[in-house]
Write a protein that holds these residues in place. Structure first.
Motif, short mmCIF file in Angstrom:
data_model
loop_
_atom_site.label_atom_id
_atom_site.label_comp_id
_atom_site.label_asym_id
_atom_site.label_seq_id
_atom_site.Cartn_x
_atom_site.Cartn_y
_atom_site.Cartn_z
N GLU A 158 0.81 -1.21 0.00
CA GLU A 158 0.00 0.00 0.00
C GLU A 158 0.85 1.27 0.00
OE1 GLU A 158 -3.19 -0.25 -0.48
OE2 GLU A 158 -2.91 -2.42 -0.48
N THR A 159 2.16 1.12 -0.09
CA THR A 159 3.02 2.30 -0.08
C THR A 159 3.56 2.55 -1.47
OG1 THR A 159 5.06 1.09 0.37
CG2 THR A 159 3.74 1.72 2.27
N ILE A 160 4.05 3.74 -1.71
CA ILE A 160 4.67 4.07 -2.98
C ILE A 160 6.06 3.44 -3.02
CG2 ILE A 160 5.52 5.96 -4.44
CD1 ILE A 160 3.45 7.75 -3.08
N PRO A 161 6.36 2.65 -4.06
CA PRO A 161 7.72 2.10 -4.16
C PRO A 161 8.75 3.24 -4.11
CG PRO A 161 6.29 1.06 -5.76
CD PRO A 161 5.50 2.19 -5.15
N GLY A 162 9.85 2.97 -3.47
CA GLY A 162 10.86 4.01 -3.31
C GLY A 162 10.74 4.78 -2.02
N SER A 163 9.74 4.43 -1.19
CA SER A 163 9.55 5.17 0.06
C SER A 163 9.89 4.34 1.30
CB SER A 163 8.11 5.67 0.17
OG SER A 163 7.20 4.58 0.16
N ILE A 164 9.70 3.02 1.23
CA ILE A 164 9.96 2.16 2.39
C ILE A 164 10.71 0.92 1.95
CG2 ILE A 164 8.92 0.71 4.17
CD1 ILE A 164 6.60 2.63 4.31
N ASN A 165 11.83 0.64 2.59
CA ASN A 165 12.55 -0.62 2.35
C ASN A 165 12.08 -1.60 3.41
OD1 ASN A 165 14.41 -2.75 2.18
ND2 ASN A 165 15.98 -1.40 1.34
N SER A 166 11.26 -2.57 3.02
CA SER A 166 10.67 -3.47 4.01
C SER A 166 11.73 -4.33 4.69
CB SER A 166 9.60 -4.36 3.37
OG SER A 166 10.11 -5.05 2.26
N PHE A 167 12.88 -4.56 4.06
CA PHE A 167 13.96 -5.29 4.72
C PHE A 167 14.40 -4.54 5.97
CE2 PHE A 167 18.47 -6.20 5.45
CZ PHE A 167 18.47 -7.58 5.46
N GLU A 168 14.48 -3.22 5.88
CA GLU A 168 14.95 -2.40 6.99
C GLU A 168 13.90 -2.21 8.08
OE1 GLU A 168 16.39 1.19 5.20
OE2 GLU A 168 17.84 0.11 3.94
N MET A 169 12.68 -2.69 7.83
CA MET A 169 11.69 -2.68 8.91
C MET A 169 12.16 -3.54 10.08
SD MET A 169 8.05 -3.20 6.97
CE MET A 169 7.27 -1.97 5.93
N TRP A 170 12.89 -4.62 9.73
CA TRP A 170 13.26 -5.59 10.76
C TRP A 170 14.77 -5.87 10.84
CZ3 TRP A 170 9.98 -7.36 6.63
CH2 TRP A 170 8.64 -7.01 6.82
N PHE A 171 15.51 -5.58 9.76
CA PHE A 171 16.93 -5.94 9.72
C PHE A 171 17.82 -4.73 9.40
CE2 PHE A 171 14.62 -9.80 8.42
CZ PHE A 171 15.09 -10.69 9.38
N GLN A 172 19.08 -4.87 9.79
CA GLN A 172 20.09 -3.88 9.42
C GLN A 172 20.62 -4.22 8.02
OE1 GLN A 172 23.24 -3.71 12.41
NE2 GLN A 172 21.82 -4.50 13.95
N GLN A 173 20.92 -3.20 7.24
CA GLN A 173 21.59 -3.44 5.96
C GLN A 173 23.01 -3.93 6.26
OE1 GLN A 173 20.73 -3.64 2.94
NE2 GLN A 173 18.78 -2.55 2.78
N PRO A 174 23.43 -5.06 5.69
CA PRO A 174 24.78 -5.57 5.96
C PRO A 174 25.88 -4.57 5.64
CG PRO A 174 23.48 -7.21 4.78
CD PRO A 174 22.68 -5.93 4.79
#
Length: 426
Positions: A158-174
């Motif tokens: 339901e969000t505009i692509p480019g606005s939320i990285n769902s991976f970062e909702m729960w994890f750190q970027q390596p």
């Protein structure tokens, strides 16, 4: 240098391709011989509609055909009707091969490996298991970035692509890198995602061959190296551990997949044990393994209620929005499509599911059907003292069910007859 691209074909794939390709290409517009449809989709994407006969006059480097079935006819028209060079035309599948790009001047001494996965109805566990297959034997100096911001999934639907990285909702970027930095870097490699039959980490091989500890060790290292809960999620996990594992009693994790698996019976997905079969197995193995508690992971309200009725205070579980009245419409039949009336539903659905997986991974024993929950928990745990996984085959292959990939379960006598004839002929 970023190349100029025109998307040809006002398809649903065009919408997902637009957002996926936008960070690494200059998309000049969308074309389709159906002017009305082409203009409508172009407007939805906030880009321009390009008439096919005018493509030749644009500064585009390439034309990406967004329909695989129609690729031959479109390619023919572009070459012979609109005088486009053959070398300028490619099918969208090519974009999902591994691609090396130079997108700017940032990070000239780094090689950034982008993990991506096209839009599908899979849950976060299945996505991670598949995507992480590209991390096996990756050169140690590569910086890894999970791009779940330009490649949509059900948690950001339901969000505009480019606005939320769902991976970062729960994890750190390596790598600690940000999307805008990645797509302005000198050395970027986009991971392959072309083969939809590709299952990523072949965890089934480990389940079948319990002596294959070297493969299990490699897979576990991938998860431990690249998947680190962020601070917020880590705090939630620590709080849950304190609640679930508050004493030194032996705990058996149990996964019951009801809803979409048992009702939709999605083609080529793992056949799940029904509730009675699963409960009987838990009772049988409790006498053998002598565990004192059961940690139940399920999305099914009726299943959780039945376990509590059968095992009483033995049952432990994490709070989660359960599904009571499972939808029957084909469009809703994948559980990941089920939405709840609450704020931040996408984040919460993923968080609740991942929290269950982490708790399962810390149990002493495990009983489950073959499914993503069991596979992910096995990797997160590094191995249980003992486990039992029901190996019942695949829907539509090893049973008489008939279903579209995510259509509601339909059992047709005519289709059953055809399937039996097909198997008999093999």
């Amino acid at each position: 240098m970023k190349k100029n691209i025109i998307l040809y074909g006002a398809t649903e794939d065009a919408k997902n391709l637009y957002w996926a390709m936008k960070p690494c290409c200059h998309i000049l517009g969308l074309s389709d011989r159906n002017i009305e449809k082409g203009k409508r989709v172009a407007e939805e994407l906030n880009t321009v509609y390009v008439e096919p006969e005018k493509i030749k006059n644009t500064p585009c480097h390439y034309i990406c055909v967004t329909s695989k079935p129609a690729y031959g006819n479109i390619h023919h028209d572009l070459v012979y009707k609109y005088n486009i060079k053959r070398t300028q035309i490619f099918c969208y599948d090519d974009f999902y091969h591994e691609i090396e790009l130079s997108l700017g001047e940032l990070n000239p001494k780094k090689v950034i490996y982008v993990i991506r996965w096209p839009y599908c109805h899979s849950g976060i566990g299945a996505i991670l298991m598949a995507a992480c297959g590209n991390l096996l034997d990756l050169p140690v100096h590569y910086e890894v970035y999970f791009d779940f911001i330009n490649y949509r999934n059900v948690y950001t639907e339901e969000t505009i692509p480019g606005s939320i990285n769902s991976f970062e909702m729960w994890f750190q970027q390596p790598s600690g890198l940000r999307s805008e930095e990645v797509y302005q870097s000198k050395n970027v490699i986009l991971s392959p995602v072309l083969d939809w039959s590709y299952s990523g980490l072949d965890i089934d091989k480990i389940i079948k061959n319990t002596g294959d500890m070297s493969t299990l060790k490699n897979y576990v290292q991938i998860f431990r190296k690249y998947l680190h809960p962020n601070d917020e999620f880590n705090a939630l996990l620590q709080k849950e551990r304190t609640k679930i594992f508050c004493n030194k009693q032996k705990v058996c994790g149990v996964v019951f997949r009801g809803t979409d698996y048992l009702l939709a019976k999605a083609y080529m997905h793992d056949i799940q044990p029904d509730l009675d079969t699963l409960i009987d197995k838990v009772k049988e193995l409790q006498k053998e393994w002598h565990f004192q508690k059961i940690y139940l992971s399920t999305e099914d309200a009726a299943g959780q209620e039945r376990f509590i009725k059968e095992f009483g205070d033995m049952v432990l579980f994490s709070e989660r929005q359960l599904i009571d009245n499972y939808p029957v419409l084909p469009a809703d039949s994948a559980i990941a499509n089920v939405c709840f009336e609450r704020e931040n539903d996408g984040y919460l659905k993923g968080m609740e599911y991942l929290r269950q997986l982490y708790m399962l991974s810390e149990c002493d024993y495990m009983i489950s059907g073959w499914n993503s929950s069991f596979r992910i928990a096995l990797l997160l745990s590094g191995g249980f003292e003992k486990y039992y996984a029901f190996n019942l085959g695949k829907y539509g292959v090893d049973d008489d069910s008939y279903a579209t990939p995510w259509g509601h379960y339909v059992l047709l006598e005519e289709e059953k007859k055809k399937e039996k004839q097909r198997k008999a002929a093999q």
